[in-house]
Design an enzyme around this catalytic site. Structure first.
Site, mmCIF file in Angstrom:
data_model
loop_
_atom_site.group_PDB
_atom_site.id
_atom_site.type_symbol
_atom_site.label_atom_id
_atom_site.label_comp_id
_atom_site.label_asym_id
_atom_site.label_seq_id
_atom_site.Cartn_x
_atom_site.Cartn_y
_atom_site.Cartn_z
ATOM 1 N N TYR A 324 -5.944 67.763 7.263
ATOM 2 C CA TYR A 324 -7.128 67.456 6.444
ATOM 3 C C TYR A 324 -7.187 65.933 6.223
ATOM 4 O O TYR A 324 -7.294 65.459 5.101
ATOM 5 C CB TYR A 324 -7.090 68.186 5.094
ATOM 6 C CG TYR A 324 -6.690 69.650 5.184
ATOM 7 C CD1 TYR A 324 -7.639 70.645 5.446
ATOM 8 C CD2 TYR A 324 -5.371 70.036 5.007
ATOM 9 C CE1 TYR A 324 -7.277 71.986 5.529
ATOM 10 C CE2 TYR A 324 -5.001 71.369 5.082
ATOM 11 C CZ TYR A 324 -5.953 72.341 5.342
ATOM 12 O OH TYR A 324 -5.583 73.658 5.414
ATOM 13 N N CYS A 418 -6.261 68.915 -5.411
ATOM 14 C CA CYS A 418 -7.221 68.677 -6.493
ATOM 15 C C CYS A 418 -7.411 69.926 -7.343
ATOM 16 O O CYS A 418 -8.318 69.975 -8.183
ATOM 17 C CB CYS A 418 -8.561 68.206 -5.933
ATOM 18 S SG CYS A 418 -9.332 69.374 -4.791
#
Length: 465
Positions: A324, A418
């Site tokens: 990612y 997150c």
């Protein structure tokens, strides 16, 4: 907790007034209290504060309420620095002073890790920037809409709605962007173009995008519209570039679909340059209207340095897989530190930009970027790597990604998240006794002061194959 209603009933019902004490905050920054085995949600009630509240509506096992009277006030309560804090849903922790926010976020990460992941390791002291608790955002995407009188409104939404709270200034924006907000809004209002972020009442302008390169001060303005038939807009774009030397470019992004995606795939440059240059961890990054990078530059640099130092100590070099990887904000600093990096990323535009960034920094020989689903690409990259870095979206890791890691575990693993809940879920599978890793530390980092958003970096070492 006592019942302040004259009927002295223990059964909750709409309209019942009770006295409660907040013990925590929910993810919207609202107070959480307990009364007769029910959870009571109270707007604007900080932990430790007592208040009389009126029950309003039941939602499963909890009751929503409104605060009637504040009985005791927490020593960490402050007057919100933003005058729109009562209405705007953007910054829900402003009434909590900054040190208390940091403590609350640390506790939330620790509790989430224990509750979901069964992890009892206390997190490290959070990485904070005490000088930038406000004025830290390097980017904004601000909804636009004309009201019934034809006046342009620009601002963030009220909590859990699509109704704009009209603003001319935003204290969490970098001051260099905040200074542009009011005059840009005034010019767009005078332009007379239709504006409706939801495309329900009009086709035309939808959002105003502002992007700052923190190191250089360069600004890129982007207008998001459902179509490009906006007479006079190009002339206005040229005016902005001439008026403000820091504005290096003005772009028009087209998003014609009536959905919640803010940015479309097509962007036209109206004036100046379609990109600005940022300096990040000693790397030159080209930023366009649609580039994703962290909105808090100083905190992003802190966490990347923490990660780079740890990997250098653990490995001393070798190959790192950056899953990612985006446009290379982790991969490129690692390459500069001496690692060979294999970046994996689904978004084709990000991969192209990562390759260009590597070339412009003379790091192409140390970086390769591969486009595709991480779940499809990861297994083939793990065989010869020493370290794996994960920075997934909020939903966490695909089950195939977890399976690939368990089958070929790298010597060290770093997982930046997150969402502590999905991170804790994934760590439960990766850590001993069921997985091959031992957790060395969980490093919280506050990317979003004044909000309830949480980020954390988990650093792990392999202890078995």
């Amino acid at each position: 907790m006592t019942n302040a209603d004259s009927s002295n009933s223990n059964e909750p019902r709409p309209g019942l007034t009770i006295e409660v004490e907040s013990v925590d905050l929910d993810r919207d920054g609202k107070g959480l209290a307990r009364w007769n085995n029910w959870v009571v949600v109270v707007p604007d009630l900080l932990p430790g504060e007592r208040a009389t509240v009126q029950l309003q509506q039941r939602q499963r096992s909890r009751w929503l309420s409104r605060r009637v009277e504040l009985i005791s006030v927490s020593e960490v309560r402050r007057r919100p620095p933003c005058i729109l804090a009562d209405d705007c849903g953007g910054c829900t922790l402003q009434r909590l002073d900054d040190p208390a926010q940091t403590r609350w976020k640390e506790q939330q990460i620790q509790q989430t890790m224990q509750r979901i992941g069964g992890i009892n390791l206390a997190p490290a002291a959070p990485l904070v920037d005490a000088d930038r608790c406000f004025g830290y955002r390097n980017r904004a995407l601000i909804p636009l809409k004309r009201d019934q009188n034809g006046r342009l409104k620009a601002g963030y939404f009220r909590p859990r709605s699509h109704k704009i709270v009209n603003l001319n200034h935003c204290p969490v924006l970098d001051p260099r962007l905040d200074a542009l907000l009011e005059p840009i809004k005034k010019d767009l209002d005078a332009g007379g173009w239709p504006a409706d972020h939801d495309l329900i009442e009009a086709q035309g302008l939808r959002h105003l995008g502002l992007r700052l390169a923190s190191a250089t001060g360069d600004v890129l303005i982007t207008l998001i519209s459902s179509h490009g038939k906006l007479p006079g807009l190009q002339d206005l774009a040229q005016t902005w570039v001439q008026r403000w030397p820091e504005v290096k470019g003005v772009c028009l992004n087209l998003q014609p679909k009536a959905n919640n995606l803010v940015l479309g795939r097509t962007t036209h440059c109206l004036a100046g340059s379609p990109t600005i240059e940022e300096q990040f961890c000693g790397i030159k990054l080209s930023l366009s209207s649609t580039t994703f990078v962290q909105v808090n530059t100083s905190q992003a640099e802190r966490i990347v340095k923490r990660l780079t130092d740890w990997l250098s100590f653990q490995c001393g070099g070798g190959t790192v897989v950056d899953a990612y990887c985006g446009v290379g904000t982790i991969a490129l600093p690692l390459a500069k530190a001496g690692f060979h990096v294999q970046g994996l990323e689904l978004n084709a535009d990000s991969v192209e930009q990562a390759r260009l960034n590597a070339m412009h920094n003379g790091l192409s020989s140390r970086c390769e970027f591969h486009q595709g689903d991480v779940a499809d690409l990861l297994a083939s990259q793990l065989e010869n790597c020493q370290a794996l870095v994960l920075d997934p979206p909020r939903r966490g890791l695909d089950r195939r990604v977890v399976a690939s890691i368990l089958e070929q575990p790298a010597e060290v693993l770093a997982y930046l998240s997150c969402d502590p809940a999905t991170q804790a879920r994934d760590l439960k599978e990766l850590l001993a006794p069921s997985g091959p890793y031992e957790l060395e530390t969980v490093q919280p980092v506050d990317f979003f002061p004044q909000t309830t958003h949480l980020e954390s970096l988990a650093l792990m070492k392999r202890i078995s194959s």
